[in-house]
Design an enzyme around this catalytic site. Structure first.
Site, PDB file in Angstrom:
ATOM      1  N   LYS A 316      -5.913  -1.581   6.183  1.00 22.33           N
ATOM      2  CA  LYS A 316      -4.753  -0.826   5.722  1.00 22.33           C
ATOM      3  C   LYS A 316      -4.938  -0.427   4.267  1.00 22.33           C
ATOM      4  O   LYS A 316      -5.667  -1.088   3.510  1.00 22.33           O
ATOM      5  CB  LYS A 316      -3.458  -1.624   5.890  1.00 22.33           C
ATOM      6  N   LYS A 345      -1.442  -9.652   2.836  1.00 23.73           N
ATOM      7  CA  LYS A 345      -2.402  -9.066   1.890  1.00 23.73           C
ATOM      8  C   LYS A 345      -1.708  -8.098   0.930  1.00 23.73           C
ATOM      9  O   LYS A 345      -0.588  -7.642   1.166  1.00 23.73           O
ATOM     10  CB  LYS A 345      -3.507  -8.331   2.653  1.00 23.73           C
ATOM     11  N   ASP A 346      -2.421  -7.787  -0.165  1.00 29.04           N
ATOM     12  CA  ASP A 346      -1.888  -6.906  -1.200  1.00 29.04           C
ATOM     13  C   ASP A 346      -1.478  -5.548  -0.634  1.00 29.04           C
ATOM     14  O   ASP A 346      -2.051  -5.059   0.343  1.00 29.04           O
ATOM     15  CB  ASP A 346      -2.935  -6.677  -2.291  1.00 29.04           C
ATOM     16  N   LYS A 347      -0.520  -4.924  -1.299  1.00 33.42           N
ATOM     17  CA  LYS A 347      -0.103  -3.573  -0.914  1.00 33.42           C
ATOM     18  C   LYS A 347      -0.978  -2.527  -1.583  1.00 33.42           C
ATOM     19  O   LYS A 347      -1.587  -1.686  -0.921  1.00 33.42           O
ATOM     20  CB  LYS A 347       1.361  -3.340  -1.275  1.00 33.42           C
TER      21      LYS A 347
END
Length: 709
Positions: A316, A345-347
């Protein structure tokens, strides 16, 4: 749920929540991260230590399947394709072509053998390669070698009838907290060393000699004994095992009696007359698992066996994990709670992580590939599995990060920039960093942070939690317009029509509010309408905030000295069933004087109902913080929301793994490590490192750069 902003995340913004505390005393430097998602690439590391973007199969589920299926090649012909696919998944490796061919030949041989209730093929020999993978990965080379030596000593003692005093009769693998890892180790050890048995004492695996093995060896051959115990350990439903033909009735009776006495609740035996290749009649003992009917009490278990699970790797970009799940669930027509994953997880990044979705076939997941790509997602390595994933079921994450706009700290001119950067990185390699929870845990840049919602939920202020959840950001996009409208009107139905479909959490909550009202009961039902993992996320955010504040207080009060009252993980098991609080030891005054422990061993509790707090000023600070938030009576259970927060422990300091770096000239896209004088306007720093689960790269970078000084 903050609107996606295009601002550059600078380390100076990130550092404000950590009270300007550091574990190192270097000067540091300035720079910016996350200028674009490709500057921050996160790749999950599975439980076997593989990067998921390069792993062909879901390590945990497939490996477990291999270990349990390796003795089941004798099942009916209609399972041929499934058996072959299991081998193909795990043996397709350039270094094991011979083992692959041999395994396939063996399976073909067995599957083509005469199949009847009177004649059942014997198990396939051990799939040693996969057992070795488990032992090497979960134990490490040194412990695995000690285990092998222990096994050899047991066999030597049996062969020469040596007294037990010469060799140890037990071997401990140490505490292993993850139940899934323990299960894999139990199976792998028993498969490789069937003359050994394993037991769990608390979280510790103890290996010792298997008395049943020795006793059965008095009745049948050692090879048969090994094969039988491997069959028993695999516990494959509907599988069978046959001993060699035996014409001695009294001897057969002794074997029947042994199995009935030792394993009667699990196994049943029967003698059959079978014809050999020359049509001579022989009698064999067949063993099979007793049938278990699906009673009412077991209906849920039976349904679970029939569940369909599909594993995949999710890539993503510029999306939150929960937001990506919202998109996927909407496209696939399933609930967000049908997805499982090992961590969020990080954006503002490109991330790769393992996921499992329930009730969706691999073919169906492949069909939505082109649709979800437009949302910034890709799915790969799609395959069927037999179970979901759990939070924390990973070894960590690998990061590839570019830090741009490199500059000196303030007026620092005492050294060139490259020297400053190298000094900073080497210090953190050596000394580690304060293991804070990162700003993304709390919703960096949002008007309302996730920990505020979590506190409201813990205090059972359901309406307040809903209002905080729908607090808009300062932007005027459709999502924030809808939130603003809801707070002004409490019109849940109208707000629903304004929200885009991918805002799954908001829509689920609003549907419940529309039905039950914006009151305490309606808001409680609203929170219950969203998946448990999302509800508890907010409470965990609050507990993370308390941990960060406690860590800062601990460092300010005691520095890096280990003092009486600190907590370290216990080296001994208190009893057979210890509580979470028994897993830590309180440092004594004598241990402080003797410098028995170092700061890297000290842990602090995540607030919960089953943790022990430090027995010093830090513990007092915990109680002060919780009391000020109105939680003095809270037992960290919210029955109305089915939330139960036992707590856990987290090390104060952590170290990055395999940290490497180089410099890149942005103007020509080349590595520029040869020049000792960096061009502040052109050069960037490229970092690569791994972190343990629940550690934050932004926090590690903060320690390296110290850009808030």
């Amino acid at each position: 749920d903050a609107a996606d902003t295009q601002q550059t995340y600078t380390l100076s913004n990130i550092c404000r929540i950590f009270n300007n505390l550091y574990a190192n005393n270097h000067v540091g430097f300035c720079g910016s991260i996350k200028n674009s998602p490709s500057d921050f690439v996160v790749t999950e590391i599975d439980i076997l230590g593989h990067l998921v973007s390069k792993t062909k199969t879901d390590s945990l589920s497939d490996l477990s399947e291999i270990l349990s299926e390796q003795n089941s090649f004798s099942q009916k012909h209609h399972k041929r394709l499934r058996t072959t696919s299991l081998l193909e998944q795990c043996v397709k490796d350039e270094h094991c072509d011979d083992q692959y061919d041999n395994a396939l030949q063996t399976s073909e041989c067995l599957l083509s053998a005469k199949e009847s209730k009177d004649c059942v093929a014997k198990p396939v020999p051990d799939c040693e390669m996969y057992v070795a993978v488990v032992l090497d990965s979960f134990l490490g080379k040194s412990v695995n070698e000690l285990l092998c030596q222990f096994a050899c000593n047991i066999k030597t003692r049996w062969s020469f009838k040596t007294e037990p005093a010469v060799y140890s009769t037990e071997f401990s693998l140490g505490p292993i907290l993850d139940k899934k890892i323990r299960a894999n180790l139990h199976s792998a050890i028993r498969q490789k060393y069937p003359f050994l048995m394993t037991v769990t004492k608390s979280s510790e695996i103890i290996v010792k000699e298997n008395a049943d093995y020795r006793e059965l060896c008095q009745l049948v051959s050692e090879e048969e004994t090994s094969d039988f115990l491997k069959f028993l350990d695999a516990k494959i439903e509907n599988s069978k095992f046959t001993f060699n033909p035996d014409g001695n009735k009294e001897h057969r009776k002794a074997v029947h009696h042994f199995i009935s006495k030792k394993f009667g609740k699990l196994l049943e035996t029967k003698s059959f007359s079978v014809a050999d290749c020359s049509d001579q009649q022989n009698v064999v003992i067949m063993v099979r698992f007793r049938e278990k009917n699906c009673s009412r009490k077991r209906t849920a278990d039976c349904q679970q066996k029939q569940e369909l699970y599909t594993a995949f790797i999710l890539q993503k970009e510029n999306l939150e994990t929960l937001e990506a799940i919202g998109f996927l669930s909407s496209e696939l027509g399933v609930l967000p709670s049908d997805f499982s994953y090992t961590g969020i997880k990080d954006k503002k990044a490109i991330t790769y992580q393992a996921m499992v979705v329930k009730k969706v076939t691999p073919e169906r997941l492949k069909e939505v590939g082109s649709t979800i790509e437009r949302k910034g997602m890709k799915v790969s390595n799609i395959h069927s599995v037999h179970q979901h994933l759990r939070l924390g079921q990973l070894k960590g994450n690998h990061f590839d990060i570019i830090v741009r706009d490199l500059k000196h700290q303030g007026n620092d001119t005492s050294a060139n920039l490259k020297e400053r950067i190298s000094e900073a990185i080497e210090n953190v390699k050596k000394n580690g960093f304060i293991n804070y929870y990162g700003p993304q845990r709390f919703g960096q840049g949002q008007n309302v942070h996730t920990d505020q919602i979590g506190l409201a939920l813990l205090n059972e202020e359901m309406v307040k939690a809903v209002k905080l959840f729908f607090t808009p950001e300062d932007t005027d996009d459709p999502v924030n317009q809808a939130k603003r409208y809801f707070l002004q009107t409490e019109d849940a139905k109208g707000t629903l029509a304004m929200l885009p479909d991918f805002k799954v959490r908001e829509k689920m909550l609003l549907r419940a509010l529309n039905r039950y009202g914006v009151n305490c009961e309606g808001c409680t039902r609203g929170w219950m309408s969203i998946p448990h993992s999302m509800r508890i996320f907010y409470v965990h955010a609050y507990c993370s905030k308390i941990w960060n504040e406690a860590a800062s207080y601990r460092i300010k009060t005691y520095g890096t000295n280990v003092v009486a009252g600190d907590l370290v993980f216990s080296q001994v098991n208190v009893d057979e069933n210890p509580s979470l609080s028994d897993k830590v030891h309180v440092v004594t005054t004598a241990e402080e004087s003797a410098n028995k422990y170092i700061i890297q061993e000290v842990v602090l509790p995540m607030a919960g109902h089953n943790v022990k707090y430090p027995n010093n000023k830090v513990g007092q600070q915990y109680h002060k913080m919780l009391t000020s938030d109105g939680l003095q009576m809270c037992r960290f259970r919210v029955p109305a929301l089915q939330l139960n927060i036992p707590g856990c422990y987290r090390h104060i300091l952590k170290h990055p793994h395999n940290l490497s770096y180089h410099f890149s000239d942005d103007s020509v896209k080349e590595i520029g490590t040869g020049d000792n004088h960096l061009d502040e306007s052109k050069d960037s720093l490229c970092l690569s490192f791994g972190l343990d689960p629940s550690c934050y790269a932004t926090v590690c970078l903060r320690e390296i750069m110290k850009c808030d000084l």
